[in-house]
Design a protein around this motif. Structure first.
Motif, PDB file in Angstrom:
ATOM      1  N   LYS A  19       1.075  -1.280   0.065  1.00  0.00           N
ATOM      2  CA  LYS A  19      -0.054   0.034  -0.037  1.00  0.00           C
ATOM      3  C   LYS A  19       0.555   1.233  -0.048  1.00  0.00           C
ATOM      4  CE  LYS A  19      -4.260  -1.646   2.140  1.00  0.00           C
ATOM      5  NZ  LYS A  19      -3.945  -3.032   1.142  1.00  0.00           N
ATOM      6  N   TYR A 107      -7.312   7.288  -1.917  1.00  0.00           N
ATOM      7  CA  TYR A 107      -7.752   6.038  -1.243  1.00  0.00           C
ATOM      8  C   TYR A 107      -6.583   5.384  -0.450  1.00  0.00           C
ATOM      9  CZ  TYR A 107      -8.689   1.205  -1.001  1.00  0.00           C
ATOM     10  OH  TYR A 107      -8.772  -0.087  -0.367  1.00  0.00           O
ATOM     11  N   CYS A 108      -5.298   5.454  -1.161  1.00  0.00           N
ATOM     12  CA  CYS A 108      -4.292   4.853  -0.462  1.00  0.00           C
ATOM     13  C   CYS A 108      -4.016   5.276   1.076  1.00  0.00           C
ATOM     14  CB  CYS A 108      -3.100   4.810  -1.353  1.00  0.00           C
ATOM     15  SG  CYS A 108      -3.028   3.613  -2.790  1.00  0.00           S
ATOM     16  N   ALA A 111      -6.999   4.049   3.100  1.00  0.00           N
ATOM     17  CA  ALA A 111      -6.695   2.671   3.328  1.00  0.00           C
ATOM     18  C   ALA A 111      -5.357   2.171   4.379  1.00  0.00           C
ATOM     19  CB  ALA A 111      -6.209   1.820   1.897  1.00  0.00           C
ATOM     20  N   TYR A 115      -6.104   0.401   7.382  1.00  0.00           N
ATOM     21  CA  TYR A 115      -5.270  -1.048   7.706  1.00  0.00           C
ATOM     22  C   TYR A 115      -4.330  -0.990   8.966  1.00  0.00           C
ATOM     23  CZ  TYR A 115      -2.371  -4.821   6.310  1.00  0.00           C
ATOM     24  OH  TYR A 115      -1.618  -5.964   6.298  1.00  0.00           O
ATOM     25  N   TYR A 122     -11.038  -3.546   7.552  1.00  0.00           N
ATOM     26  CA  TYR A 122     -10.225  -3.566   6.203  1.00  0.00           C
ATOM     27  C   TYR A 122     -10.294  -4.898   5.518  1.00  0.00           C
ATOM     28  CZ  TYR A 122      -6.893  -3.409   2.490  1.00  0.00           C
ATOM     29  OH  TYR A 122      -6.403  -3.560   1.146  1.00  0.00           O
ATOM     30  N   ASN A 125     -13.515  -5.518   3.209  1.00  0.00           N
ATOM     31  CA  ASN A 125     -13.600  -4.969   1.851  1.00  0.00           C
ATOM     32  C   ASN A 125     -12.516  -5.478   0.730  1.00  0.00           C
ATOM     33  OD1 ASN A 125     -14.116  -3.349  -0.479  1.00  0.00           O
ATOM     34  ND2 ASN A 125     -13.267  -1.575   0.444  1.00  0.00           N
TER      35      ASN A 125
END
Length: 230
Positions: A19, A107-108, A111, A115, A122, A125
């Motif tokens: 990520k 988004y990263c 995320a 995360y 997490y 999804n």
């Protein structure tokens, strides 16, 4: 949000580390494409003008059909030089590529926060990475095709299509065009992002399987697999 359990050590695991790479590579993707500026240059000789430089400056989002060459002189070569535009509108492919990169960048960030703080959330999804991989595939190949067309529309092949260069006493020679190395790099980063997100799909799949297996073992502590003797 309830259940916050921050663990920065997760960034060293495959899902966390990939990520971070996706976040970094998305920056390079939209920066190398969205920040480009260039120009194509001709040398024009006509009435009372010898080897005068005319330029057409273009940039992201590459609406070349709105880009006009400068005139060789104030008299426009005795009135034979008219407004000359580059050919093609490649904004849809370029903007699709850059917009996807920016959205992936945002988004990263989200995320990574989820995360390392809410890994249990997490896991719920795990289909999104597959969608992003597919979008990277489409956008990268669309942008690669558009880039090839941009090179054609700004290169030496444009001269035969310029009517003013066919006027009596007028000659045009192609001089130069800005190097598009950074745009080539943007395509490479698009492919790398696609590969990274493909790897993300694999690691999410593995992580989900391991998670499901651990849940199965914890729910059935008295069940053991039967092993055959050798």
């Amino acid at each position: 949000m309830a259940g916050l359990r921050i663990d920065f050590g997760l960034l060293l695991e495959p899902l966390g580390f990939i990520k971070v790479l996706e976040w970094i590579f998305s920056i390079f993707a939209f920066a190398t494409c969205g920040g480009f500026q260039g120009e194509t240059t001709l040398l024009v000789s006509c009435k009372d003008v010898v080897n005068r430089t005319v330029t057409a400056a273009f940039a992201y989002p590459f609406r070349l059909n709105t880009v006009v060459f400068s005139a060789p002189d104030p008299k426009h070569c005795g009135g034979t030089w008219t407004d000359i535009y580059l050919v093609g509108n490649f904004s849809s492919s370029a903007q699709f590529f850059v917009t996807l990169a920016v959205l992936v960048f945002l988004y990263c960030i989200a995320a990574l926060v989820v995360y390392i703080g809410y890994k249990h959330v997490y896991r719920q999804n795990n289909k999104f990475p597959l969608t992003v991989t597919f979008l990277w595939l489409i956008s990268t190949f669309a942008w690669a095709k558009a880039l090839a067309d941009i090179k054609m529309s700004t290169g030496a092949s444009i001269i035969p299509g310029i009517e003013s260069c066919k006027a009596p006493g007028t000659t045009c020679r192609f001089a130069s065009v800005t190097s598009m190395g950074t745009l080539n790099v943007s395509v490479v980063f698009g492919l790398l992002n696609m590969i990274l997100w493909g790897g993300n799909v694999w690691f999410v799949y593995k992580d989900a399987n391991l998670h499901n297996q651990s849940n199965g073992i914890s729910q059935n502590p008295g069940t053991y697999s039967t092993q055959r003797g050798i």
